[in-house]
Design a protein around this motif. Sequence first.
Motif, PDB file in Angstrom:
ATOM      1  N   THR A   1     -14.297 -18.220  19.954  1.00 23.34           N
ATOM      2  CA  THR A   1     -13.713 -17.903  21.247  1.00 23.34           C
ATOM      3  C   THR A   1     -14.432 -18.600  22.402  1.00 23.34           C
TER       4      THR A   1
ATOM      5  N   LEU B   1      -6.504 -25.894  22.554  1.00 19.46           N
ATOM      6  CA  LEU B   1      -6.491 -24.479  22.196  1.00 19.46           C
ATOM      7  C   LEU B   1      -5.948 -24.277  20.784  1.00 19.46           C
TER       8      LEU B   1
ATOM      9  N   VAL C   1      -0.299 -16.968  27.664  1.00 19.33           N
ATOM     10  CA  VAL C   1      -0.011 -15.609  27.212  1.00 19.33           C
ATOM     11  C   VAL C   1       0.990 -14.935  28.140  1.00 19.33           C
TER      12      VAL C   1
ATOM     13  N   LEU D   1      -5.038 -20.603  28.729  1.00 17.75           N
ATOM     14  CA  LEU D   1      -4.646 -19.628  27.718  1.00 17.75           C
ATOM     15  C   LEU D   1      -4.090 -18.365  28.359  1.00 17.75           C
ATOM     16  N   ARG D   2      -4.718 -17.900  29.422  1.00 22.07           N
ATOM     17  CA  ARG D   2      -4.231 -16.697  30.111  1.00 22.07           C
ATOM     18  C   ARG D   2      -2.798 -16.885  30.597  1.00 22.07           C
TER      19      ARG D   2
ATOM     20  N   LEU E   1      -9.648 -21.211  29.049  1.00 31.74           N
ATOM     21  CA  LEU E   1      -9.341 -19.794  29.169  1.00 31.74           C
ATOM     22  C   LEU E   1      -8.293 -19.538  30.241  1.00 31.74           C
TER      23      LEU E   1
ATOM     24  N   THR F   1      -8.383 -22.858  17.724  1.00 30.83           N
ATOM     25  CA  THR F   1      -8.072 -21.555  17.135  1.00 30.83           C
ATOM     26  C   THR F   1      -7.486 -21.679  15.736  1.00 30.83           C
TER      27      THR F   1
ATOM     28  N   TRP G   1      -9.079 -12.284  23.899  1.00 33.29           N
ATOM     29  CA  TRP G   1      -9.698 -13.433  24.553  1.00 33.29           C
ATOM     30  C   TRP G   1      -9.363 -13.512  26.033  1.00 33.29           C
TER      31      TRP G   1
ATOM     32  N   GLN H   1      -2.822 -14.377  18.427  1.00 36.39           N
ATOM     33  CA  GLN H   1      -4.259 -14.379  18.138  1.00 36.39           C
ATOM     34  C   GLN H   1      -5.064 -14.015  19.378  1.00 36.39           C
ATOM     35  N   ALA H   2      -4.673 -14.548  20.535  1.00 34.10           N
ATOM     36  CA  ALA H   2      -5.379 -14.258  21.782  1.00 34.10           C
ATOM     37  C   ALA H   2      -5.305 -12.792  22.126  1.00 34.10           C
TER      38      ALA H   2
ATOM     39  N   ALA I   1     -13.676 -12.185  26.543  1.00 35.67           N
ATOM     40  CA  ALA I   1     -13.595 -13.380  27.385  1.00 35.67           C
ATOM     41  C   ALA I   1     -14.925 -13.650  28.073  1.00 35.67           C
TER      42      ALA I   1
END
Length: 208
Positions: free
Chosen positions: A144, A184, A158, A154-155, A151, A188, A205, A199-200, A116
């Motif tokens: 990435t 995203l 997840v 994305l966090r 990001l 990706t 990532w 994938q993350a 990251a």
Amino acid sequence: MYVPSHEVLLVAPPTLYRQGLEGMLRGAWPGIGITLATDSRCVPQLLYQRPFAVIILDAELLDCLPDLYLSQLRAIRSTQPLLLFTGPRLAPALRRYLTQAGPWLAWLPRHVVPGAVVAVLTPYLLGVSPAGTAASLRTGAPATAFSRRELEVLRLVVQDYCNQEIADQLCLSVRTVESHRRALLQKTGARTLVGLVVQAMREGWVGV
């Protein structure tokens, strides 16, 4: 003024954590130049002397008014990129400042995975705006190299947050969150959110 393409100012306490950051930087960019500092008070003077490709600053070194300190750096060099490493909790004033800052300022949790950090730093070291990720990809940056906001989204994806919860966490509209999620998926190549999360996690990532 000329900005060395791989000149970084790393401001952090002299700990194993800083050594790890330095090693990660040299591993990702073998020719990088690194200036080390352990006191945030020296940064304004260094910045008056010359710009850096990016300043990496540990928020642990900032006093009780970090938003004013960051504003001071911004006043010295308005386009100087800066990556701030933060603890798990942000003071409200600092959170507001970070939320409103432009692409010159990115921030990550202090113990985020190395991938990251590389993703956030890549656009700065290529000399492009982090918002211009597509241009970065065309010049060979890794896939990435998401924007700071992507990001963050994305966090939370997840961590199984829904769109409304992500919007509340990041002070965004639900429509903006949906836009980031679509970006995203597109960047990706993932077809579903489950595929994106897998994938993350596999690529490291985000830190969870």
